[in-house]
Design a protein around this motif. Structure first.
Motif, mmCIF file in Angstrom:
data_model
loop_
_atom_site.group_PDB
_atom_site.id
_atom_site.type_symbol
_atom_site.label_atom_id
_atom_site.label_comp_id
_atom_site.label_asym_id
_atom_site.label_seq_id
_atom_site.Cartn_x
_atom_site.Cartn_y
_atom_site.Cartn_z
ATOM 1 N N LEU A 74 13.780 97.619 52.133
ATOM 2 C CA LEU A 74 15.160 97.419 52.560
ATOM 3 C C LEU A 74 15.503 95.926 52.549
ATOM 4 O O LEU A 74 15.257 95.202 53.510
ATOM 5 C CB LEU A 74 15.375 98.012 53.944
ATOM 6 C CG LEU A 74 15.146 99.530 54.046
ATOM 7 C CD1 LEU A 74 15.328 100.006 55.474
ATOM 8 C CD2 LEU A 74 16.068 100.285 53.104
ATOM 9 N N LYS A 75 16.067 95.466 51.459
ATOM 10 C CA LYS A 75 16.401 94.060 51.289
ATOM 11 C C LYS A 75 17.800 93.725 51.802
ATOM 12 O O LYS A 75 18.060 92.638 52.280
ATOM 13 C CB LYS A 75 16.299 93.667 49.797
ATOM 14 C CG LYS A 75 14.938 93.911 49.186
ATOM 15 C CD LYS A 75 13.884 92.995 49.761
ATOM 16 C CE LYS A 75 12.572 93.119 49.007
ATOM 17 N NZ LYS A 75 11.529 92.213 49.554
ATOM 18 N N GLY A 76 18.736 94.679 51.634
ATOM 19 C CA GLY A 76 20.102 94.485 52.095
ATOM 20 C C GLY A 76 20.961 93.668 51.157
ATOM 21 O O GLY A 76 20.504 93.162 50.121
ATOM 22 N N ILE A 77 22.231 93.532 51.526
ATOM 23 C CA ILE A 77 23.180 92.717 50.780
ATOM 24 C C ILE A 77 23.861 91.789 51.787
ATOM 25 O O ILE A 77 23.847 92.052 53.001
ATOM 26 C CB ILE A 77 24.239 93.572 50.055
ATOM 27 C CG1 ILE A 77 25.224 94.185 51.061
ATOM 28 C CG2 ILE A 77 23.599 94.663 49.211
ATOM 29 C CD1 ILE A 77 26.464 94.755 50.413
ATOM 30 N N PRO A 78 24.474 90.695 51.318
ATOM 31 C CA PRO A 78 25.144 89.781 52.247
ATOM 32 C C PRO A 78 26.256 90.477 53.033
ATOM 33 O O PRO A 78 26.961 91.339 52.513
ATOM 34 C CB PRO A 78 25.721 88.702 51.322
ATOM 35 C CG PRO A 78 24.844 88.742 50.103
ATOM 36 C CD PRO A 78 24.472 90.178 49.931
ATOM 37 N N PHE A 79 26.414 90.078 54.282
ATOM 38 C CA PHE A 79 27.424 90.695 55.147
ATOM 39 C C PHE A 79 28.847 90.283 54.753
ATOM 40 O O PHE A 79 29.810 90.933 55.153
ATOM 41 C CB PHE A 79 27.159 90.321 56.611
ATOM 42 C CG PHE A 79 26.094 91.174 57.247
ATOM 43 C CD1 PHE A 79 26.431 92.237 58.069
ATOM 44 C CD2 PHE A 79 24.740 90.908 57.027
ATOM 45 C CE1 PHE A 79 25.453 93.027 58.653
ATOM 46 C CE2 PHE A 79 23.760 91.680 57.607
ATOM 47 C CZ PHE A 79 24.109 92.749 58.420
ATOM 48 N N ASP A 80 28.981 89.223 53.964
ATOM 49 C CA ASP A 80 30.330 88.767 53.631
ATOM 50 C C ASP A 80 30.854 89.360 52.318
ATOM 51 O O ASP A 80 31.931 88.986 51.852
ATOM 52 C CB ASP A 80 30.364 87.237 53.554
ATOM 53 C CG ASP A 80 29.455 86.680 52.458
ATOM 54 O OD1 ASP A 80 28.590 87.442 51.959
ATOM 55 O OD2 ASP A 80 29.614 85.504 52.102
ATOM 56 N N ILE A 81 30.106 90.269 51.712
ATOM 57 C CA ILE A 81 30.576 90.902 50.470
ATOM 58 C C ILE A 81 31.748 91.830 50.790
ATOM 59 O O ILE A 81 31.648 92.704 51.650
ATOM 60 C CB ILE A 81 29.439 91.689 49.794
ATOM 61 C CG1 ILE A 81 28.346 90.738 49.310
ATOM 62 C CG2 ILE A 81 29.965 92.536 48.653
ATOM 63 C CD1 ILE A 81 28.770 89.794 48.212
ATOM 64 N N ASP A 82 32.859 91.622 50.084
ATOM 65 C CA ASP A 82 34.073 92.407 50.317
ATOM 66 C C ASP A 82 34.123 93.570 49.320
ATOM 67 O O ASP A 82 34.302 93.370 48.111
ATOM 68 C CB ASP A 82 35.297 91.512 50.148
ATOM 69 C CG ASP A 82 36.587 92.204 50.583
ATOM 70 O OD1 ASP A 82 36.609 93.457 50.620
ATOM 71 O OD2 ASP A 82 37.575 91.494 50.850
ATOM 72 N N ALA A 83 33.971 94.792 49.823
ATOM 73 C CA ALA A 83 33.959 95.970 48.954
ATOM 74 C C ALA A 83 35.296 96.170 48.237
ATOM 75 O O ALA A 83 35.345 96.707 47.123
ATOM 76 C CB ALA A 83 33.612 97.215 49.771
#
Length: 562
Positions: A74-83
């Motif tokens: 589970l590496k995740g993605i940045p929290f600031d990525i806007d879907a």
């Protein structure tokens, strides 16, 4: 597509498995590239195209798919990525446009953010705006080549557009007039009364068109309101043109009505100029249209039932003075070609729609439709239909042939013998009506049969029906209509003329060989297919042309004065 709970169940198993173990046709896991956000966008665009072409699915970003252990995978993605921005980029960079939906999935006490991209089934082929296209096959995204696309449609049947469910209140989409027309056809075709007596809802459920209070797209094409069809299946359309020439028409009409009503409208337009011929036969005076109703109906139902509903286009019927031309979007599938369509096993692009039509008795799924078209034309002495593949369309042409009453009587007479008259027999007899001679190769070509089957057909017409006669033997052998056949056709003079022409052809063949060498009776029999008596008779007739017999008994030969 997978729900968040289904994906969470998989994540909870990653201590003992790798994510790749759970990847499937509709699911993939991708690790986020921390070095380049643009590369991640490109990956999303690529997977959006892949999944849309492959029937839809979900891609989970932020998971290393080859690593065992939840903490490591589970590496995740940045929290600031806007879907929302991602959705816009994917829409802009795909053709036709793909609009994905995104869901966040927070794991490990909300410390890690995963992003799920859901792709709905599309109408392939989808590509990137650069023209690249892949398609989901199992766990892989493969180049979406033309061959792969056809194989997928033909063999796996994974792209049955008509089986998709419409998640709207079915009653708001339903057309009572279309259902009334369906019931009229069912009654005419003598469908089981228990099925006809069902309520609209129960009938649609019984045939598989209504699933959990939702119509399938196939059912919408049968009983949907025109406005609902235009909105949900904008590709469905029919058109009629009364043609003056190849470029001009005197009348046009277009519509989006469901198939049963479209069928009614098109038949109505054709009937305006589909002349009737009345045959007086005792107290009964049967009427025959230029274009038989059976042939028209089967052709139109095949056009609607087999068209490619993923393609824009229309089922187009053009009526010329001397022909009808019917085209529908889509190519032949499953190995069917214009050269084998008569006997090829049935293959359906829209299996669900064809099932619905079959259960309602609008079509027959046993590959009888094409044969019915051929037979209904041939049995009236008319020319067979012509199939062509023109670009991405299938074209069917009916020639406006006149009724051949004598040929129809011939078919009636031989039918009384109790031996079924097949389409293959009719094709051969019709060819002989127009060309007077046929060989095995030509018989195989026009009946779409192999050489051995063609030989059996010719033998059957000769032995079982006494309708044809052989001329010659070996490779030069051919067949003509028999004296009996010409008698049924009330054209005995034509037979005598043909016999005279055949005899002259035999004489010419003998003379051409005698100019090079002498011939024995046995050799002449081999060349001509005649028996000993017939050879002696024709040689006597050729005396005036310098042919004579030299010698006696087995040593006798025919020669020519040189």
């Amino acid at each position: 597509m997978k729900s968040k709970s289904e994906i969470m169940d998989i994540i909870n198993k990653l201590d003992d498995h790798i994510a790749d173990d759970f990847e499937a046709q509709d699911l993939d896991f991708k690790q986020w590239n921390d070095r380049s956000r643009e590369d991640n966008v490109k990956t999303m665009i690529s997977y959006a195209v892949c999944m849309a072409n492959g029937g839809g699915g979900s891609v989970v970003f932020g998971v290393a798919d080859k690593v065992k252990g939840k903490d490591l995978a589970l590496k995740g993605i940045p929290f600031d990525i806007d879907a929302t921005i991602l959705q816009k980029r994917i829409y802009e960079k795909t053709d036709p446009h793909i609009t994905p939906s995104f869901e966040d999935l927070f794991v490990q006490d909300n410390k890690i953010r995963l992003l799920i991209m859901h792709i709905f089934p599309g109408m392939p082929p989808h590509t990137t705006t650069d023209g690249a296209a892949t398609i989901r096959q199992g766990k892989d995204c493969l180049p979406f080549t033309g061959t792969l696309r056809r194989q997928m449609v033909d063999i796996t049947g994974q792209m049955d557009y008509t089986e998709e469910i419409i998640y709207e209140d079915w009653k708001t989409l339903f057309s009572h007039s279309a259902m009334e027309r369906v019931r009229e056809i069912m009654s005419r075709e003598r469908v089981d009364e228990t099925l006809i007596s069902l309520s609209d809802e129960d009938l649609l459920t019984a045939i598989g068109g209504l699933k959990g209070q939702h119509l399938t797209k196939g059912a919408l094409l049968l009983v949907g309101k025109p406005e609902a069809i235009s909105k949900i299946i904008p590709q469905h359309r029919w058109s009629f043109r009364k043609m003056i020439s190849d470029t001009d028409y005197s009348h046009r009409d277009d519509g989006t009505q469901p198939i049963p009503l479209a069928l009614y409208e098109l038949e109505r337009f054709i009937s305006v100029d589909n002349p009737l011929v009345t045959i007086e036969s005792g107290l009964v005076h049967p009427e025959f249209n230029t274009y038989p109703t059976i042939a028209l109906r089967e052709a139109l139902l095949n056009a609607f039932g087999h068209r490619d509903y993923r393609m824009l286009g229309t089922v187009m019927l053009k009526q010329y003075k001397e022909r009808l031309v019917l085209t529908n979007p889509g190519q032949f599938i499953g190995g069917i070609t214009p050269q084998n369509i008569l006997h090829h096993p049935p293959v359906a692009r829209n299996n669900h729609l064809m099932d619905l039509l079959d259960r309602l008795k609008l079509v027959n799924r046993s590959n009888l439709g094409v044969k019915r078209i051929f037979k209904s034309l041939l049995i009236e002495g008319k020319e067979p239909p012509l199939y062509r593949e023109v670009g991405n369309n299938i074209e069917l042409t009916f020639i406006a042939s006149p009724l051949e009453q004598s040929f129809q009587k011939l078919v009636q007479q031989i039918s009384m013998k109790g031996v079924p008259v097949e389409v293959d027999h009719l094709l051969i007899l019709q060819y002989l009506m127009r060309h007077e001679q046929i060989d095995t190769s030509t018989a195989g070509y026009i009946t779409q049969r192999g050489t051995e089957q063609a030989k059996e057909l010719l033998s059957g017409l000769m032995k079982n029906f006494d309708l044809i006669e052989p001329i010659g033997r070996g490779r030069g052998r051919y067949y003509t209509l028999s004296r009996y056949a010409y008698g049924l056709l009330q054209d005995s003079l034509r037979y005598e003329r043909q016999q005279h022409l055949d005899k002259e052809a035999v004489k010419t063949r003998i003379l051409s060989v005698l100019k090079d060498r002498d011939l024995t009776n046995a050799e002449v029999r081999q060349i001509t297919g005649m028996d000993r008596r017939q050879v002696n008779a024709i040689i006597k007739e050729m005396a005036s042309e310098g042919v004579k017999i030299v010698g006696h008994g087995r040593g006798a030969k025919y020669t020519i004065n040189k």
